[in-house]
Design a protein around this motif. Structure first.
Motif, short mmCIF file in Angstrom:
data_model
loop_
_atom_site.label_atom_id
_atom_site.label_comp_id
_atom_site.label_asym_id
_atom_site.label_seq_id
_atom_site.Cartn_x
_atom_site.Cartn_y
_atom_site.Cartn_z
N VAL A 366 0.84 -1.19 0.00
CA VAL A 366 0.00 0.00 0.00
C VAL A 366 0.88 1.25 0.00
CG1 VAL A 366 -2.00 -1.07 1.08
CG2 VAL A 366 -0.20 -0.13 2.52
N ASN A 367 0.31 2.34 -0.54
CA ASN A 367 1.05 3.59 -0.69
C ASN A 367 0.19 4.76 -0.23
OD1 ASN A 367 3.55 2.81 -2.55
ND2 ASN A 367 1.75 1.71 -3.31
N PHE A 368 0.85 5.72 0.42
CA PHE A 368 0.25 7.01 0.74
C PHE A 368 1.02 8.09 -0.02
CE2 PHE A 368 -1.18 5.89 5.37
CZ PHE A 368 -2.20 5.13 4.85
N THR A 369 0.33 9.11 -0.44
CA THR A 369 0.99 10.31 -0.96
C THR A 369 0.39 11.53 -0.30
OG1 THR A 369 -0.56 10.50 -2.81
CG2 THR A 369 1.46 9.25 -3.20
N SER A 370 1.20 12.52 -0.05
CA SER A 370 0.69 13.76 0.55
C SER A 370 1.55 14.93 0.09
CB SER A 370 0.67 13.67 2.07
OG SER A 370 1.98 13.51 2.59
N GLN A 371 0.92 16.09 0.02
CA GLN A 371 1.61 17.33 -0.29
C GLN A 371 1.30 18.32 0.83
OE1 GLN A 371 -1.06 16.38 -2.62
NE2 GLN A 371 0.31 14.75 -3.32
N TYR A 372 2.25 19.17 1.14
CA TYR A 372 2.02 20.08 2.26
C TYR A 372 2.69 21.43 2.02
CZ TYR A 372 6.67 18.35 3.61
OH TYR A 372 8.00 18.00 3.63
N LEU A 373 2.10 22.44 2.65
CA LEU A 373 2.63 23.79 2.67
C LEU A 373 2.57 24.29 4.11
CD1 LEU A 373 0.52 25.25 -0.29
CD2 LEU A 373 2.98 24.77 -0.40
N TYR A 374 3.56 25.05 4.53
CA TYR A 374 3.49 25.65 5.87
C TYR A 374 4.18 27.01 5.86
CZ TYR A 374 8.30 23.88 6.39
OH TYR A 374 9.64 23.63 6.21
N ALA A 375 3.77 27.84 6.80
CA ALA A 375 4.36 29.17 6.96
C ALA A 375 4.30 29.57 8.42
CB ALA A 375 3.63 30.20 6.09
N GLN A 376 5.29 30.33 8.84
CA GLN A 376 5.34 30.78 10.23
C GLN A 376 5.99 32.15 10.28
OE1 GLN A 376 6.62 28.32 13.92
NE2 GLN A 376 8.46 29.32 13.20
N TYR A 377 5.41 33.02 11.10
CA TYR A 377 5.92 34.38 11.25
C TYR A 377 6.32 34.58 12.70
CZ TYR A 377 6.17 39.46 10.64
OH TYR A 377 6.59 40.76 10.58
N ASP A 378 7.59 34.91 12.91
CA ASP A 378 8.16 35.09 14.25
C ASP A 378 8.57 36.56 14.36
OD1 ASP A 378 9.67 35.12 16.55
OD2 ASP A 378 10.90 33.39 16.03
N PHE A 379 7.88 37.34 15.24
CA PHE A 379 8.15 38.77 15.30
C PHE A 379 7.89 39.31 16.69
CE2 PHE A 379 3.71 38.27 14.63
CZ PHE A 379 3.05 39.41 15.07
N ASP A 380 8.32 40.57 16.91
CA ASP A 380 8.17 41.27 18.19
C ASP A 380 7.33 42.52 17.97
OD1 ASP A 380 11.62 40.57 18.88
OD2 ASP A 380 9.87 39.39 19.43
N PRO A 381 6.01 42.46 18.12
CA PRO A 381 5.19 43.65 17.91
C PRO A 381 5.43 44.72 18.98
CG PRO A 381 3.87 41.86 18.79
CD PRO A 381 5.20 41.28 18.48
N LEU A 382 5.88 44.31 20.16
CA LEU A 382 6.25 45.22 21.24
C LEU A 382 7.65 44.87 21.71
CD1 LEU A 382 2.92 45.13 23.30
CD2 LEU A 382 3.62 46.88 21.65
N GLU A 383 8.25 45.78 22.43
CA GLU A 383 9.63 45.58 22.86
C GLU A 383 9.78 44.32 23.70
OE1 GLU A 383 13.17 48.00 25.26
OE2 GLU A 383 11.16 48.86 25.04
N LYS A 384 8.78 43.99 24.52
CA LYS A 384 8.89 42.85 25.43
C LYS A 384 8.03 41.66 25.00
CE LYS A 384 9.92 45.72 29.49
NZ LYS A 384 9.52 46.03 30.88
N LEU A 385 7.40 41.76 23.85
CA LEU A 385 6.47 40.72 23.41
C LEU A 385 6.98 40.03 22.16
CD1 LEU A 385 3.69 39.29 23.63
CD2 LEU A 385 2.76 41.14 22.19
N ASN A 386 7.07 38.72 22.23
CA ASN A 386 7.41 37.90 21.06
C ASN A 386 6.19 37.08 20.66
OD1 ASN A 386 8.93 34.80 20.41
ND2 ASN A 386 9.16 36.55 19.05
N VAL A 387 5.90 37.05 19.37
CA VAL A 387 4.74 36.32 18.85
C VAL A 387 5.20 35.39 17.73
CG1 VAL A 387 2.49 36.50 17.70
CG2 VAL A 387 3.18 38.22 19.39
N ILE A 388 4.73 34.16 17.78
CA ILE A 388 4.96 33.20 16.70
C ILE A 388 3.60 32.72 16.22
CG2 ILE A 388 5.95 30.99 16.02
CD1 ILE A 388 8.08 31.35 18.12
N ALA A 389 3.28 32.98 14.96
CA ALA A 389 2.01 32.55 14.37
C ALA A 389 2.33 31.70 13.14
CB ALA A 389 1.15 33.75 13.98
N GLY A 390 1.71 30.54 13.06
CA GLY A 390 2.00 29.67 11.94
C GLY A 390 0.84 28.77 11.59
#
Length: 704
Positions: A366-390
């Motif tokens: 038996v065989n499986f096939t899959s395709q995938y895409l991903y993205a992630q944004y790592d940033f500091d909107p404030l001086e003391k705040l880190n956000v990672i959204a993906g």
């Protein structure tokens, strides 16, 4: 309750001792170095451990060496909130936040390993001899890694040669049960070219925990691991990494049925080939082009040496091919509410996965096939705040498309205190066994069918007059089997306090569409036909606390504790509504089970704790390492037939303590002699085949 109180008192007492200590803070202490270690698994980019908004455990090379451990399962079992669990195949997997090994993705240098015949990935087949560090990301990580990362990711990072001089080490360790571990690790770097070669041989004569039963609990085995790595800097912008890994194990096998001793062996063989081209297009843009292939083969043959009757003859052959392209772009973002600029990093990737399995009890390959895409944004909107959204999107040939988002935040309240939290979606695709299994037990007569073949196989059995009645409708077997899914929440604090630090993390994981077996038909022989269905909903919740202190320049201590609750939602509701019964041992009558008697899911301990003591004696070139581990009681299966684990079941393993110790001494600069023992208290239980009592060892290492 008593142990939980004792553990909390221990942690509080440690805080008091440290608070009264006059030892000044050391800026370059081991603790500070560990907090600033760089990891790549959590974000697919290099990030300092201390700045991450996610719950991560990092195990470094020095910790591995000084502990005296030689296999991956041994070192992971000493980490807070990580428990090794053995499945019915005898494979030892790992449990994180109460989430079973089936849902934990295992990587080596960022690429996945395969070979799960019964769900668990056998961690004992991985040596730690050439590991730079182990990175464990807890909670759903499907937004970056897709299926099997529903409960977390374990990434094994091998060493990269850094120096131009020829260097390496050779070691030999011998221990109880004639266990032998031999390593040879060679490294060298040139102007543009570097290479690493590693070889390991690991063997044991096995052991027997039950002399009344025929055969050994663990039979003798020998395995080999070879790993070669090449690094070539083509120019200032292009660099190439290639790696090849080979693993081979042979284990004697024996089984007695009706006074007949069947003999044979089991064999495992694994190949991994990995190539990656890193391209630095600009100072801001980096790309990676990766190709990975792996093949895992396991065979078992058991036969009567006299009559040549075969008891078991099974094969498992899995292949995975995965090309992937990914990149990261770092750019400046101007924030009108603040002066200056701040950096943000966008990481994105795309890939194709081709998975193939040829296995006994499958009608065809038996065989499986899959395709995938991903993205992630790592940033500091404030001086003391880190956000990672993906987020990640997976398109699979055998189940519905999956979209896996994740959000994580970390806020630095002051120089010593930070709060962090994350929420993410994770999923696990139905595996080959759940979709294509076709097995009939010839001795008992029951049948297990994969979901995708169940309708056709039922029809065949009916035509052969083997079916008495079918208890499900055709519609129930005609819709695609859903992927299992979970939403995980983590909320934590990181506190630095002079000569130490403490981390607290509260977690909750809600699962739905869990796949389990259910009866789909009854056979004329009185046995059942089983298949796989989506129906279970469970949750795991609790908290973890870790504290580490550098009391003096030479003395470090740490303590960790996890509180865990893991329940089936429907079964808990049934108990609450007095719909689950248990037989009273005194009266023989059935009584409704009380809510307080519902213990939870199998193999889950309510309490887990550890205490570690590290002491250096520079004048004697000696290091002392002690680790105390505690696991509270847990149940292995339901014994009273009411479909859940309750306090009246008899399969409980009582809580136990293990003590591991190692003492290392350096001779003549390049030689290190290490003496130690695992499970120094000699705890054994016939129901825990991986704990054979005291396991003493002596090891000699030559560094060159």
């Amino acid at each position: 309750m008593q142990f939980r109180l004792a553990t909390l008192l221990l942690l509080i007492g440690t805080h008091i001792i440290v608070a009264q200590s006059k030892v000044p803070s050391v800026t370059d202490s081991i603790l500070s170095q560990e907090l600033d270690e760089v990891i790549v698994t959590a974000t697919r980019t290099a990030r300092q451990l201390s700045s991450l908004p996610l719950p991560v455990t990092l195990v470094g090379k020095k910790q591995i060496i000084k502990s005296g451990t030689v296999r991956l399962n041994e070192i992971l079992n000493e980490q807070t909130g990580i428990i090794t669990v053995t499945d019915e195949s005898g494979f030892q997997g790992v449990q994180i936040q109460g989430i079973a090994s089936d849902y934990i993705l295992i990587l080596i240098d960022g690429v996945p390993l395969v070979g799960r015949s019964a769900g668990n990935f056998d961690l004992s087949r991985l040596t730690v001899g050439n590991i730079k560090q182990i990175e464990v990301v807890k909670g759903p990580s499907s937004s970056l890694y897709g299926s099997e990362a529903l409960g977390g990711v374990i990434n094994i990072i091998t060493e990269k040669p850094e120096k131009q001089d020829f260097s390496g080490n050779a070691s030999y360790r011998i221990g109880s049960f004639s266990q032998q571990d031999m390593n040879l690790d060679l490294k060298q770097g040139f102007k543009k070219f570097r290479y690493g070669f590693f070889a390991n041989r690991f063997s044991s004569n096995g052991y027997d925990l039950n002399e009344d039963a025929e055969g050994q609990t663990v039979n003798p085995y020998t395995n080999y691991t070879l790993n070669g790595r090449l690094y070539y800097d083509i120019n200032d912008k292009l660099s190439l990494f290639t790696s090849g890994r080979f693993y081979d194990q042979v284990q004697d096998a024996g089984f007695t049925v009706d006074s007949i001793q069947y003999e044979g062996d089991t064999k495992e063989r694994e190949w991994n080939a990995h190539a990656r081209l890193d391209h630095k297009w600009t100072p801001a843009l980096n790309m990676a082009y990766e190709l990975y292939y792996t093949n895992y083969v396991a065979t078992e043959l058991l036969a009567d040496p006299i009559s040549t009757d075969v008891l078991s003859d099974s094969d498992f052959n899995q292949k995975l091919l995965r090309p992937e392209v990914r990149g990261s772009y770092t750019f400046n973002i101007e924030n009108e509410n603040r002066t200056g600029f701040q950096n943000g990093t966008l990481t994105a990737g795309a890939g194709l996965q081709l998975d193939e399995l040829d296995r006994t009890y499958f009608e065809e390959k038996v065989n499986f096939t899959s395709q995938y895409l991903y993205a992630q944004y790592d940033f500091d909107p404030l001086e003391k705040l880190n956000v990672i959204a993906g987020a990640r999107f997976d398109n699979h040939s055998e189940y519905n498309n999956q979209f896996s988002p994740k959000l994580a935040l970390r806020y630095q309240l002051n120089p010593n205190l930070a709060i962090k939290g994350s929420v993410g979606y994770g999923f696990k695709a139905p595996d080959f066994r759940q979709l294509y299994f076709d097995f009939t037990n010839s001795a008992v007569g029951y049948t297990v069918l994969g979901y995708n073949v169940a309708l056709d196989k039922l029809q065949e059995l009916e035509e052969q007059d083997q079916i008495l009645d079918v208890v499900v409708t055709e519609d129930e077997l005609s819709q695609p089997l859903e992927a299992e899914s979970s939403i995980g929440y983590n909320l934590g604090l990181t506190l630095k306090h002079g000569i130490g630090n403490t981390e607290i993390n509260f977690f909750r994981n809600d699962f739905k569409n869990l796949i389990d077996t259910r009866i789909i038909a009854r056979k004329t022989n009185g046995q059942n036909v089983f298949s796989y269905m989506n129906f279970d909903e469970i949750y795991t919740t609790g908290f973890e606390i870790n504290s580490a202190y550098k009391l003096t320049d030479n003395l470090n201590i740490s303590a960790g504790y996890q509180l865990l609750y893991a329940f089936d939602k429907q079964r808990r509701e049934d108990v609450k509504n007095d719909q689950v019964f248990v037989r009273d041992a005194n009266t023989g009558q059935s009584v409704a089970l009380a809510s307080s008697d519902y213990f939870g899911l199998v193999n889950r301990s309510r309490h887990n704790a550890n205490f570690k003591f590290y002491y250096d004696i520079p004048s004697a070139n000696t290091h002392v390492n002690l680790r105390v581990l505690y696991r509270s009681k847990y149940a292995q299966y339901d014994t009273n037939g009411n479909g859940l684990i309750d306090n009246f079941d008899t399969s409980f393993i009582d809580g136990f303590v293990t003590l591991n110790a190692a003492v290392s001494k350096i001779f003549y600069t390049d030689f290190t002699l290490q003496v130690g023992a695992n499970n120094l208290l000699g705890y054994t239980d016939n129901n825990i085949p991986t704990m054979p009592g005291i396991q003493a060892f002596i090891k000699l290492n030559y560094q060159f």
